[in-house]
Design a protein around this motif. Structure first.
Motif, PDB file in Angstrom:
ATOM      1  N   GLN B 663     -33.724  38.950  21.959  1.00  0.00           N
ATOM      2  CA  GLN B 663     -32.421  38.275  22.037  1.00  0.00           C
ATOM      3  C   GLN B 663     -32.530  36.937  22.770  1.00  0.00           C
ATOM      4  N   THR B 664     -33.319  36.941  23.846  1.00  0.00           N
ATOM      5  CA  THR B 664     -33.376  35.740  24.691  1.00  0.00           C
ATOM      6  C   THR B 664     -34.689  34.973  24.547  1.00  0.00           C
ATOM      7  N   GLY B 665     -35.682  35.601  23.979  1.00  0.00           N
ATOM      8  CA  GLY B 665     -36.995  34.980  23.883  1.00  0.00           C
ATOM      9  C   GLY B 665     -37.785  35.062  25.176  1.00  0.00           C
ATOM     10  N   GLU B 666     -37.225  35.751  26.149  1.00  0.00           N
ATOM     11  CA  GLU B 666     -37.874  35.823  27.448  1.00  0.00           C
ATOM     12  C   GLU B 666     -39.103  36.746  27.408  1.00  0.00           C
ATOM     13  N   VAL B 667     -40.169  36.291  28.049  1.00  0.00           N
ATOM     14  CA  VAL B 667     -41.399  37.082  28.099  1.00  0.00           C
ATOM     15  C   VAL B 667     -41.555  37.653  29.501  1.00  0.00           C
ATOM     16  N   LYS B 668     -41.675  38.967  29.575  1.00  0.00           N
ATOM     17  CA  LYS B 668     -41.885  39.591  30.877  1.00  0.00           C
ATOM     18  C   LYS B 668     -43.311  40.129  30.925  1.00  0.00           C
ATOM     19  N   ILE B 669     -44.033  39.773  31.964  1.00  0.00           N
ATOM     20  CA  ILE B 669     -45.386  40.323  32.091  1.00  0.00           C
ATOM     21  C   ILE B 669     -45.303  41.644  32.843  1.00  0.00           C
ATOM     22  N   ALA B 695     -54.969  33.406  39.000  1.00  0.00           N
ATOM     23  CA  ALA B 695     -54.266  34.081  37.896  1.00  0.00           C
ATOM     24  C   ALA B 695     -52.791  33.695  37.896  1.00  0.00           C
ATOM     25  N   TYR B 696     -52.215  33.586  39.090  1.00  0.00           N
ATOM     26  CA  TYR B 696     -50.803  33.229  39.190  1.00  0.00           C
ATOM     27  C   TYR B 696     -50.551  31.820  38.673  1.00  0.00           C
ATOM     28  N   ILE B 697     -51.458  30.901  39.016  1.00  0.00           N
ATOM     29  CA  ILE B 697     -51.299  29.539  38.476  1.00  0.00           C
ATOM     30  C   ILE B 697     -51.466  29.601  36.955  1.00  0.00           C
ATOM     31  N   GLY B 698     -52.332  30.479  36.504  1.00  0.00           N
ATOM     32  CA  GLY B 698     -52.535  30.655  35.065  1.00  0.00           C
ATOM     33  C   GLY B 698     -51.290  31.187  34.364  1.00  0.00           C
ATOM     34  N   ILE B 699     -50.559  32.054  35.044  1.00  0.00           N
ATOM     35  CA  ILE B 699     -49.312  32.569  34.461  1.00  0.00           C
ATOM     36  C   ILE B 699     -48.303  31.431  34.348  1.00  0.00           C
ATOM     37  N   GLY B 700     -48.244  30.604  35.383  1.00  0.00           N
ATOM     38  CA  GLY B 700     -47.365  29.430  35.327  1.00  0.00           C
ATOM     39  C   GLY B 700     -47.751  28.521  34.170  1.00  0.00           C
ATOM     40  N   TYR B 701     -49.054  28.345  33.978  1.00  0.00           N
ATOM     41  CA  TYR B 701     -49.564  27.531  32.865  1.00  0.00           C
ATOM     42  C   TYR B 701     -49.088  28.127  31.539  1.00  0.00           C
ATOM     43  N   GLY B 702     -49.128  29.444  31.470  1.00  0.00           N
ATOM     44  CA  GLY B 702     -48.753  30.118  30.243  1.00  0.00           C
ATOM     45  C   GLY B 702     -47.251  30.091  29.965  1.00  0.00           C
ATOM     46  N   THR B 782     -42.142  28.969  26.526  1.00  0.00           N
ATOM     47  CA  THR B 782     -40.794  29.133  27.082  1.00  0.00           C
ATOM     48  C   THR B 782     -39.965  30.032  26.158  1.00  0.00           C
ATOM     49  N   PRO B 783     -38.883  30.613  26.696  1.00  0.00           N
ATOM     50  CA  PRO B 783     -38.022  31.448  25.850  1.00  0.00           C
ATOM     51  C   PRO B 783     -37.533  30.692  24.613  1.00  0.00           C
ATOM     52  N   GLU B 784     -37.253  29.384  24.767  1.00  0.00           N
ATOM     53  CA  GLU B 784     -36.755  28.586  23.630  1.00  0.00           C
ATOM     54  C   GLU B 784     -37.780  28.594  22.497  1.00  0.00           C
ATOM     55  N   LYS B 785     -39.051  28.419  22.846  1.00  0.00           N
ATOM     56  CA  LYS B 785     -40.091  28.381  21.809  1.00  0.00           C
ATOM     57  C   LYS B 785     -40.248  29.754  21.141  1.00  0.00           C
ATOM     58  N   VAL B 786     -40.164  30.801  21.952  1.00  0.00           N
ATOM     59  CA  VAL B 786     -40.310  32.147  21.393  1.00  0.00           C
ATOM     60  C   VAL B 786     -39.153  32.428  20.431  1.00  0.00           C
ATOM     61  N   LEU B 787     -37.939  32.097  20.893  1.00  0.00           N
ATOM     62  CA  LEU B 787     -36.764  32.325  20.046  1.00  0.00           C
ATOM     63  C   LEU B 787     -36.867  31.562  18.731  1.00  0.00           C
ATOM     64  N   ALA B 788     -37.256  30.282  18.855  1.00  0.00           N
ATOM     65  CA  ALA B 788     -37.373  29.460  17.644  1.00  0.00           C
ATOM     66  C   ALA B 788     -38.400  30.055  16.690  1.00  0.00           C
ATOM     67  N   ALA B 789     -39.507  30.537  17.224  1.00  0.00           N
ATOM     68  CA  ALA B 789     -40.548  31.116  16.377  1.00  0.00           C
ATOM     69  C   ALA B 789     -40.072  32.415  15.740  1.00  0.00           C
ATOM     70  N   LEU B 790     -39.324  33.209  16.507  1.00  0.00           N
ATOM     71  CA  LEU B 790     -38.793  34.464  15.956  1.00  0.00           C
ATOM     72  C   LEU B 790     -37.814  34.161  14.824  1.00  0.00           C
TER      73      LEU B 790
END
Lengths: 157, 795
Positions: B663-669, B695-702, B782-790
């Motif tokens: 619904q929101t495109g939000e990704v939860k790890i 790893a945390y900086i890597g999550i931010g990168y992702g 970002t959630p926007e990109k995920v939503l757009a792709a979905l």
């Protein structure tokens, strides 16, 4: 126009002339030379400047200096005992790699202390919320949270 | 290796106790008598001609001691391609161009003075898209090169081209081929302590420069060149480090503000400090560079990689710092991650009127790994092979020599992948496409130094005082990774003392031997090797003293006992047990015969030997001291970009489980497992700290981070708009240490400073695909990109 204020700082009464426009961090760092409190952003977004005022963790870079009149302020310099014995939170940070570059550490320890002073047995979520205003770039917060948990356990005993 | 007393132990960071009591002296606290504060005026345009600069009003402001522009200082070029001056006087080519600077008695007055400087600009057309800038008719960012020769293109003359085998032939012979594009953004390193320095000249014009650099000798060299070019030839320069509030790459190059600080100090004859605000840190410090990759890979029907072809375009911005050299590290994963026989790589760095870039943790590796590791999943899918299995099929092996000429020594990649598979419950969770998914990615990185300069060496000096204190002078620096503890553990192990006996001084060019810098995950490996060797020399010297002095001490003690008690019968002692240093051991401050470790008479505390052995008398007194300069046996890259530029390489794998909200495109790890080959963990707690943090900086990168640059201007220069993760993001990270001691490492250790960051973002992208079937190849996800792709997929 300077004004005189009186407050308690690290268990000592302080009487000092301040410019009402100052923030608390300016008084602490530039006038009183308590430089353990860090300014990481100056606009209340990073938490490096956290001190405790009347039991609450606050961003000293936003806190108007006139508001500490009559209050009790604790900074990182007042956390260890006067003989140098570390507070359990400080000890845990050293033992458990809660500190890396150390720049966020003063603020992080003050937020943790404000939390543990109020709640001796916080959950991990409560700890994370307690330090959520303190940004750290080195640790990923994992060993900071563990350090605070370790300190809480030791403080109960 | 089994009887290690200090290596492998979780020694606390007691050496850095001042960081928890508020007494550590960062650049913020570093003060000199009469010190002034410098501030910089930046450009108002991305590209413009400066028509006039008027500093008269600023100069008249009470408390201002100097106002300088490009007209007040020699017109000398700086930077690794010499493509900029310190203060720009004719043309500005980016928003962060330094136009003028002020020194005043307070930072506030300096700031006020900036507002009084009047600059008149004539705006020029600017170019922000590297693809546009590459076109033959594009407007030029620079009309000439450093030597004044006309330039015809915005493409930098840098040799980033690599080729091994025959890619075209391999493509034809491949059963499966995939090709895709990825883009990665500018990333701010976000050191919690912002940039700053203090420059001070003495009356001889010798410079003491207190800076946060982690390449103290490189900084000294660059400043020496600059001083020589402005007419101060032969002046002495001492570079000092304060406690450094994080680096992550920012302290590799010498930035423009540093030269400005030196100019202000020269002009005012006073110490001058410049310290960045957070906004400046975002807008005026070179970030990790933005990149675009096109990657094509193929494999045969068994799933064996046949070729890899990568083309990269790097937005160089208006000037050149180390960002333009990151392809030398991109080449690592591109040529050598997994066995791939045919490789082609080309990187084009293009001038634009955007901000320019430099190093960040991982150098070019995270960018390239994002391309390689997402491509691995695409290819695995096309070949119908599980992505973990696909990686195992193609994994590197000990003894491999990669197409780039890297010699793989130890390589527990299989264990890293399998550990991640097990911990993330790969087989159970993979392929459900139910909103939850798992993904993985691996990495290879230099872990035994990195020969990017002619010398990749490091010097360590050790002296043992008569009181048993071990003083160490290191030419390296520490920026928070824990070297005061880790190097102390290594020295304690090698000398036979205890970590708490060791006092290390870092970061002073006047005291330390040369060091290539604390970068490229090289410090523990290279400085550790120097420390082991110097420590062994120290131990030998002490054991030589012991051969002379244990018998003296024992005989004296026996005589005293006889004096006290005439009935005492001295034992017959076999002094041949201790008649050579080879027969003695020193461990945990105790010296004892190897043949009889608990010998009641010969076992001696080291302090006694120092007291008795050092201050002896005329002509006999001694000092215990040793120094070792160690340069790893590696190769510079040759003209074909090939060579074994590190002694050893680190491998690792990250596995991620995500939940995607459709619904929101939000990704939860839900879980991140990061398993890393560290050779041997000198201090497991500190090693885990490196993995967690990276790893945390890597999550931010992702997922969240990017410097937003609109028409050349950074528009999110604060922590509200630049999303770095907080403790509340509550991402469960598990760091797994895989130990396979490397023969070249100090006690088997490999470097681990950067690796944790590298595989994180691609593992997230791969997990998202597993969860919901969309590929986001443009970081951050970002959630926007995920939503757009979905949406595009009709989901």
């Amino acid at each position: 126009m300077k004004k005189e204020i009186t407050f308690t700082l690290n268990n000592e009464e302080v009487i000092v002339e301040v410019d009402p426009k100052w923030t608390l961090i300016h008084l602490l760092r530039e006038v009183l030379e308590l430089t353990g409190t860090k300014e990481g952003c100056g606009v209340g977004e990073c938490g490096a400047c956290t001190v405790i005022v009347d039991g609450e963790a606050v961003n000293s870079c936003l806190y108007p200096v006139m508001e500490v009149e009559g209050k009790t302020v604790a900074t990182i310099e007042g956390v260890a005992l006067p003989d140098g014995t570390l507070h359990p939170i400080q000890q845990a940070f050293i033992e458990n790699n809660g500190v890396q570059c150390g720049y966020c550490t003063s603020g992080m320890i003050m937020s943790a202390k404000a939390l543990l002073d109020k709640k001796s047995d916080p959950t991990e979520d409560e700890i994370r919320t307690g330090i959520s205003g303190n940004i750290c770039r080195c640790t990923g917060y994992v060993q900071i949270v563990e350090s605070i948990q370790l300190a809480a356990e030791r403080m109960k005993k | 290796m089994e009887n290690l007393l200090h290596v492998g132990k979780n020694v606390p960071r007691t050496a850095e106790i001042d960081k928890v009591t508020g007494h550590a002296v960062y650049i913020d606290e570093y003060k000199r008598p009469g010190m002034l504060y410098g501030k910089i005026l930046y450009s108002q345009y991305a590209h413009a001609r400066i028509k006039s600069i008027n500093t008269e009003k600023a100069k008249k402001l009470p408390g201002v001691r100097a106002v300088i522009t490009g007209y007040d200082i020699p017109d000398v070029r700086v930077g690794f391609l010499g493509d900029q001056t310190v203060l720009k006087r004719d043309i500005v080519r980016q928003f962060r161009d330094e136009v003028a600077a002020v020194a005043a008695i307070t930072p506030e007055i300096a700031e006020d003075a900036l507002k009084l400087i009047e600059v008149e600009y004539e705006p020029l057309p600017a170019i922000f898209d590297p693809i546009e800038a590459m076109k033959p008719d594009a407007a030029l960012v620079h009309e000439t090169d450093a030597r004044g020769r006309p330039l015809r293109s915005n493409i930098l003359p840098l040799p980033w081209k690599f080729s091994a085998g025959d890619v075209d032939k391999a493509r034809e012979e491949s059963t499966y081929v995939v090709k895709h594009d990825v883009t990665t953004p500018w990333i701010n390193q976000c050191c919690m302590g912002t940039s700053g320095c203090v420059a001070e000249f003495d009356s001889n014009n010798n410079l003491t420069y207190c800076a946060q650099t982690n390449v103290i000798f490189g900084a000294k060299q660059r400043i020496a060149t600059y001083l020589r070019n402005i007419g101060l030839k032969g002046k002495k320069i001492r570079v000092l480090n304060p406690v450094v509030g994080g680096s992550f790459g920012t302290k590799l190059d010498t930035d423009i503000y540093e030269f400005i600080c030196i100019q202000l100090a020269l002009k005012t004859r006073k110490p001058v400090k410049i310290r960045f605000t957070r906004e400046e840190e975002f807008a005026a410090l070179p970030p990790r560079q933005a990149s675009r990759f096109t990657i094509e890979q193929g494999c045969d029907k068994e799933g064996k990689l046949t070729f890899r072809k990568v083309d990269a375009i790097l937005d160089n911005g208006a000037y050149t710092s180390w960002g333009a050299t990151t392809p030398s590290v991109m080449m690592l994963p591109i040529s050598s991650m997994y066995r791939v026989p045919n490789v082609s790589f080309q990187a084009t760095c293009v001038y634009t009127n955007n901000i320019y870039s430099q190093a960040m943790r991982g150098y070019g590796n995270p960018q390239a790994a994002f391309a390689v590791e997402t491509s691995m999943d695409l290819l695995a899918e096309k070949a119908g092979i599980d992505p973990a299995e696909f990686r195992l099929i193609n994994r590197n092996h000990p003894g491999d020599v990669t197409p780039m000429g890297l010699k793989i020594t130890t390589c527990p990649l299989e264990e890293c992948i399998n550990t991640v598979k097990e911990k993330i419950k790969w087989d159970e969770k993979r392929g459900k496409k139910n909103g939850r998914g798992v993904g993985m990615a691996s990495l290879i990185h230099v872990a035994g130094g990195a020969r990017v300069y002619l010398s990749d060496g490091t010097g360590i000096r050790i002296k043992v005082n008569e009181d048993g204190e071990v003083d160490v002078l290191s030419g390296s620096t520490d920026q928070g990774q824990g070297s005061p503890t880790v190097i102390a553990q290594i020295i304690a192990e090698a000398t036979g003392f205890r970590p708490e006996d060791v006092n290390i001084v870092f970061g002073d060019t006047a005291l330390g031997l040369w060091d290539a810098g604390t970068h490229a995950s090289r410090h523990t490996f290279v400085a550790g090797n120097a420390a082991v060797r110097a420590g062994e020399l120290i131990k030998r010297q002490i054991l030589e003293l012991a051969v002379q002095h244990i018998p003296k001490l024992v005989k004296r003690s026996l005589k005293q006992q006889q004096k006290k008690n005439p009935d005492f019968v001295p034992p017959e002692l076999d002094y041949t047990l201790i008649d050579s240093p080879d027969k003695l051991e020193l461990k945990d401050r105790m010296i004892y015969p190897r043949e009889a470790p608990d010998h009641p008479y010969f076992k001696t505390e080291v302090g006694k030997i120092l007291t008795s052995g050092l201050h002896v008398g005329v002509g006999e007194s001694k000092a215990v001291a040793a120094e070792v300069f160690w340069d790893p046996p590696t190769q510079m890259l040759n003209a074909e970009m090939k060579g074994n530029y590190s002694c050893t390489y680190a491998f690792g794998t990250a596995g991620v489980e995500v939940e995607v909200d459709k619904q929101t495109g939000e990704v939860k790890i839900l879980k991140l497992v990061s398993a890393h080959d560290v050779g041997r963990a000198i201090n497991p707690t500190l090693v885990k700290g490196q993995i967690y943090g990276a790893a945390y900086i890597g999550i931010g990168y992702g997922l969240t981070e990017r410097v937003q640059v609109v028409d050349g201007k950074v528009v999110n220069a604060n922590f509200r708009d630049y999303k770095i993760l907080t403790a509340n993001d509550n991402i469960p990270v598990e760091a797994v240490i895989i130990e396979d001691p490397d023969p070249a490492g100090p006690y088997g250790a490999k470097g681990i400073g950067e690796p944790g960051l590298v595989p994180t973002a691609p593992a997230i992208a791969n997990a998202i695909y597993d969860a919901v079937g969309v590929w986001i190849k443009d970081l951050p996800i970002t959630p926007e990109k995920v939503l757009a792709a979905l949406k595009a997929q009709g989901q």
